[in-house]
Design an enzyme around this catalytic site. Structure first.
Site, PDB file in Angstrom:
ATOM      1  N   LYS A   1      -4.068   3.775  13.856  1.00 41.60           N
ATOM      2  CA  LYS A   1      -5.134   4.290  12.989  1.00 41.60           C
ATOM      3  C   LYS A   1      -5.371   3.421  11.766  1.00 41.60           C
ATOM      4  O   LYS A   1      -6.508   3.252  11.337  1.00 41.60           O
ATOM      5  CB  LYS A   1      -4.707   5.682  12.496  1.00 41.60           C
ATOM      6  CG  LYS A   1      -5.481   6.796  13.112  1.00 41.60           C
ATOM      7  CD  LYS A   1      -5.241   8.057  12.280  1.00 41.60           C
ATOM      8  CE  LYS A   1      -6.240   9.097  12.655  1.00 41.60           C
ATOM      9  NZ  LYS A   1      -5.715  10.309  13.141  1.00 41.60           N
TER      10      LYS A   1
ATOM     11  N   LEU B   1       9.000  -3.332   2.062  1.00 44.43           N
ATOM     12  CA  LEU B   1       8.247  -2.082   2.181  1.00 44.43           C
ATOM     13  C   LEU B   1       9.241  -0.969   2.487  1.00 44.43           C
ATOM     14  O   LEU B   1      10.003  -1.049   3.457  1.00 44.43           O
ATOM     15  CB  LEU B   1       7.231  -2.193   3.325  1.00 44.43           C
ATOM     16  CG  LEU B   1       6.593  -0.888   3.820  1.00 44.43           C
ATOM     17  CD1 LEU B   1       5.777  -0.222   2.714  1.00 44.43           C
ATOM     18  CD2 LEU B   1       5.718  -1.155   5.035  1.00 44.43           C
TER      19      LEU B   1
ATOM     20  N   VAL C   1       9.845   3.476   2.066  1.00 37.92           N
ATOM     21  CA  VAL C   1       9.488   4.832   1.639  1.00 37.92           C
ATOM     22  C   VAL C   1      10.739   5.695   1.806  1.00 37.92           C
ATOM     23  O   VAL C   1      11.434   5.612   2.832  1.00 37.92           O
ATOM     24  CB  VAL C   1       8.303   5.379   2.477  1.00 37.92           C
ATOM     25  CG1 VAL C   1       8.136   6.880   2.294  1.00 37.92           C
ATOM     26  CG2 VAL C   1       7.005   4.647   2.106  1.00 37.92           C
TER      27      VAL C   1
ATOM     28  N   LEU D   1       2.166   7.187   3.639  1.00 40.02           N
ATOM     29  CA  LEU D   1       2.292   6.492   2.355  1.00 40.02           C
ATOM     30  C   LEU D   1       2.299   4.977   2.543  1.00 40.02           C
ATOM     31  O   LEU D   1       1.795   4.229   1.694  1.00 40.02           O
ATOM     32  CB  LEU D   1       3.600   6.905   1.653  1.00 40.02           C
ATOM     33  CG  LEU D   1       3.536   8.064   0.672  1.00 40.02           C
ATOM     34  CD1 LEU D   1       4.945   8.407   0.196  1.00 40.02           C
ATOM     35  CD2 LEU D   1       2.644   7.723  -0.519  1.00 40.02           C
TER      36      LEU D   1
ATOM     37  N   LEU E   1      13.020 -13.442   4.040  1.00 40.63           N
ATOM     38  CA  LEU E   1      14.292 -12.862   3.620  1.00 40.63           C
ATOM     39  C   LEU E   1      14.384 -11.383   3.957  1.00 40.63           C
ATOM     40  O   LEU E   1      13.420 -10.676   3.816  1.00 40.63           O
ATOM     41  CB  LEU E   1      14.442 -13.042   2.110  1.00 40.63           C
ATOM     42  CG  LEU E   1      14.387 -14.491   1.647  1.00 40.63           C
ATOM     43  CD1 LEU E   1      14.329 -14.563   0.138  1.00 40.63           C
ATOM     44  CD2 LEU E   1      15.616 -15.251   2.149  1.00 40.63           C
TER      45      LEU E   1
HETATM   46  C1  LIG Z   1       8.426   1.272   7.003  1.00 36.02           C
HETATM   47  C2  LIG Z   1       8.159   2.591   6.331  1.00 36.02           C
HETATM   48  C3  LIG Z   1       7.802   2.360   4.868  1.00 36.02           C
HETATM   49  C4  LIG Z   1       6.972   3.252   7.019  1.00 36.02           C
HETATM   50  O1  LIG Z   1       6.741   4.503   6.471  1.00 36.02           O
HETATM   51  P1  LIG Z   1       6.532   5.783   7.390  1.00 36.02           P
HETATM   52  O2  LIG Z   1       6.596   6.971   6.515  1.00 36.02           O
HETATM   53  O3  LIG Z   1       7.490   5.690   8.514  1.00 36.02           O
HETATM   54  O4  LIG Z   1       5.045   5.585   7.988  1.00 36.02           O
HETATM   55  P2  LIG Z   1       3.667   6.136   7.409  1.00 36.02           P
HETATM   56  O5  LIG Z   1       3.364   7.457   7.980  1.00 36.02           O
HETATM   57  O6  LIG Z   1       3.652   6.086   5.924  1.00 36.02           O
HETATM   58  O7  LIG Z   1       2.628   5.035   7.943  1.00 36.02           O
HETATM   59  C5  LIG Z   1       2.521   4.695   9.280  1.00 36.02           C
HETATM   60  C6  LIG Z   1       1.665   3.464   9.391  1.00 36.02           C
HETATM   61  O8  LIG Z   1       2.345   2.368   8.761  1.00 36.02           O
HETATM   62  C7  LIG Z   1       2.538   1.327   9.700  1.00 36.02           C
HETATM   63  N1  LIG Z   1       3.848   0.696   9.497  1.00 36.02           N
HETATM   64  C8  LIG Z   1       5.056   1.263   9.612  1.00 36.02           C
HETATM   65  N2  LIG Z   1       6.021   0.352   9.389  1.00 36.02           N
HETATM   66  C9  LIG Z   1       5.389  -0.802   9.123  1.00 36.02           C
HETATM   67  C10 LIG Z   1       5.853  -2.094   8.826  1.00 36.02           C
HETATM   68  N3  LIG Z   1       7.149  -2.386   8.757  1.00 36.02           N
HETATM   69  N4  LIG Z   1       4.949  -3.055   8.595  1.00 36.02           N
HETATM   70  C11 LIG Z   1       3.627  -2.777   8.660  1.00 36.02           C
HETATM   71  N5  LIG Z   1       3.124  -1.563   8.954  1.00 36.02           N
HETATM   72  C12 LIG Z   1       4.012  -0.589   9.181  1.00 36.02           C
HETATM   73  C13 LIG Z   1       2.510   2.024  11.034  1.00 36.02           C
HETATM   74  O9  LIG Z   1       2.219   1.088  12.067  1.00 36.02           O
HETATM   75  C14 LIG Z   1       1.453   3.068  10.840  1.00 36.02           C
HETATM   76  O10 LIG Z   1       0.156   2.508  10.940  1.00 36.02           O
HETATM   77  P3  LIG Z   1      -0.670   2.618  12.355  1.00 36.02           P
HETATM   78  O11 LIG Z   1      -0.967   4.070  12.545  1.00 36.02           O
HETATM   79  O12 LIG Z   1      -1.891   1.783  12.142  1.00 36.02           O
HETATM   80  O13 LIG Z   1       0.223   2.085  13.409  1.00 36.02           O
HETATM   81  C15 LIG Z   1       9.393   3.550   6.407  1.00 36.02           C
HETATM   82  O14 LIG Z   1       9.593   3.938   7.753  1.00 36.02           O
HETATM   83  C16 LIG Z   1      10.658   2.920   5.887  1.00 36.02           C
HETATM   84  O15 LIG Z   1      10.862   2.851   4.671  1.00 36.02           O
HETATM   85  N6  LIG Z   1      11.529   2.446   6.812  1.00 36.02           N
HETATM   86  C17 LIG Z   1      12.760   1.781   6.459  1.00 36.02           C
HETATM   87  C18 LIG Z   1      12.491   0.432   5.886  1.00 36.02           C
HETATM   88  C19 LIG Z   1      11.658  -0.448   6.806  1.00 36.02           C
HETATM   89  O16 LIG Z   1      11.779  -0.435   8.015  1.00 36.02           O
HETATM   90  N7  LIG Z   1      10.788  -1.262   6.171  1.00 36.02           N
HETATM   91  C20 LIG Z   1       9.934  -2.184   6.873  1.00 36.02           C
HETATM   92  C21 LIG Z   1      10.667  -3.454   7.064  1.00 36.02           C
HETATM   93  S1  LIG Z   1       9.687  -4.585   7.992  1.00 36.02           S
END
Ligand SMILES: CC(C)(COP(=O)(O)OP(=O)(O)OC[C@H]1O[C@@H](n2cnc3c(N)ncnc32)[C@H](O)[C@@H]1OP(=O)(O)O)[C@@H](O)C(=O)NCCC(=O)NCCS
Length: 440
Positions: free
Chosen positions: A19, A151, A153, A162, A440
């Protein structure tokens, strides 16, 4: 071997709607026939939304001052408790504060690209995304780019969309400085990687890795046997191998730039300030004859006769928390960083010599990696990780790295180009990859 990084897309094989990502200027479906260039029509900073994106009620934006001890502590806590875990929730990245400071204050960084989200009422930091400025070259195009990372959350606020707001906000702030491209990596697959690399792991502490379940004891083997197999010598063996110093910066810069010019995509390291930051500023400090707070280890080879720098190698320290283990709570992990060698540039080489130069490079990279593993084992690292990028395939097998179950996908924002080989399929044939950017 198990993997430290998150990875494996739980939705692999399923068609996902994306989305958010389907609305963004990224390649929507991979194809090899892609015309190079920006995806969005050209814009200027005046076209960019001037006010921050709206957050859900109860949250507010807050720039995190990474040079402020209190704020760095908050960021460190957020990431230590909520950042990337492996699929089985055994390990979680534990970036040190020194590491984050090093990674986020590269030359040309913008303080307001360190973007936090706080709970309005309590001030608690619950979200983060960062960008730094790097110069990249992809094929024959060179531009200033954002490099977006960290990134995160808070676990209690997941799946509330978010992340897209954080991504849009960092994009907006980057665009306001007239930069229109960004590079980022992720374990997950979203539209659309230009390259994918595989993780490999070189065991440096077999007893601990077996104990914590990171690696298993092969049938019929013993810890003592593994220890012998992975033991490194007590001293390095390449003549002139020594720690990099400030006076090496210009030579290391020239060597690294030349080496990286061979890759279809690379960080340019166009100034000596970049070299000094990335390879020296994280070397820590000496306290009572002991090095503390070191995040990057950089070594050069100084030719004993000509005194010229012929090679450089580096790695960085990124430990992981071992969750729920009675004996250990930290895995000391080293990651291979950039290196360069003049072995591939013999004077007056013709294309007939290419095979010879490649085997010369392969020999040299094996010698250099061996010395690097020697240093890393002596420094107390449990494992050295490497991706299949750069020319790592030339030494991965010979230096006893084993395949992990993690992959790292590389992405560009607002830039289309044909895909680049991440070296995944050429490890056994010892062919280098096309990727000259290490994140990194
Ligand atoms: C990554 C993180 C911030 C995503 O937050 P979330 O609450 O799981 O996802 P949200 O509901 O806010 O958002 C989902 C959207 O973000 C995108 N998204 C999730 N992780 C992503 C990432 N690492 N990079 C880019 N986009 C990402 C998803 O693809 C989705 O978009 P889409 O519907 O177009 O596919 C969270 O899972 C987190 O903090 N994870 C641990 C740390 C981590 O993995 N960080 C990323 C390192 S690459």
């Amino acid at each position: 071997m198990k993997l430290l990084e998150n990875f494996g897309d739980p939705n692999a094989g399923q068609v996902k709607e994306h989305k958010f990502w389907k609305t963004q200027p990224v390649i929507q479906d991979g194809s090899t026939e892609i015309k190079e260039g920006p995806i969005d029509p050209p814009k200027t900073p005046a076209d960019v939304r001037q006010e921050p994106y709206a957050l859900p009620a109860g949250f507010e934006w807050s720039t995190v001052d990474v040079k402020n001890e209190g704020q760095m502590n908050e960021l460190h806590t957020l990431l230590s408790e909520n950042y990337v875990e492996d699929d089985e929730a055994m390990f979680r990245f534990r970036y040190s504060k020194e590491f984050l400071l090093w990674a986020l204050t590269a030359p040309g960084y913008h303080a307001d690209w360190h973007i936090g989200v706080r709970v309005q009422k309590t001030g608690k930091l619950v979200g983060f995304i960062s960008g730094i400025k790097v110069e990249l070259r992809a094929y024959s195009h060179t531009w200033d780019s954002g490099e977006v990372n960290y990134l995160c959350v808070h676990k209690k606020l997941r799946s509330k969309r978010l992340a897209p707001v954080l991504i849009k906000e960092v994009t907006r702030r980057i665009n306001l400085t007239n930069i229109w491209q960004a590079i980022y990596t992720a374990g997950i697959v979203i539209p659309t990687p230009f390259s994918t690399c595989r993780y490999y792991h070189r065991n440096l502490n077999p007893a601990k890795l077996v104990d914590i379940g990171f690696s298993s004891l092969p049938r019929g083997s013993s810890i003592a046997r593994l220890v012998r197999n992975y033991a490194m010598p007590t001293t390095t063996s390449v003549p002139g191998f020594r720690e990099m110093r400030k006076e090496d910066v210009p030579q290391v810069g020239n060597l690294l730039r030349r080496y990286l010019s061979r890759f279809p995509i690379a960080q340019t390291f166009s100034t000596d300030e970049d070299i000094e930051h990335w390879f020296l500023s994280g070397q820590g400090r000496d306290v009572d004859g002991k090095r503390v707070e070191q995040v990057v280890w950089a070594y050069v080879v100084e030719d004993p006769t000509t005194k010229e720098i012929t090679d450089m190698v580096s790695f960085y320290s990124l430990p992981s928390t071992i969750m729920q283990h009675p004996k250990y709570d930290l895995l000391n992990v080293a990651y291979m960083f950039y290196y360069a060698s003049d072995a591939i540039f013999s004077a007056g080489a013709s294309s007939d010599d290419e095979t010879k130069l490649k085997s010369k490079l392969e020999r040299r990279l094996n010698e250099l990696t061996r010395d690097m593993l020697t240093v890393a084992q002596a420094a107390g690292f449990d494992v050295m990780n490497a991706l299949t990028l750069l020319d790592n395939n030339m030494f991965i097998s010979e230096q006893k790295f084993g395949p992990g179950d993690g992959y790292l996908n590389y992405y560009l924002y607002n830039w289309a180009m044909p895909p680049i080989d991440g070296g995944m399929d050429t490890t056994s044939s010892r062919e280098g990859s096309g990727v000259g950017v290490v994140m990194l």
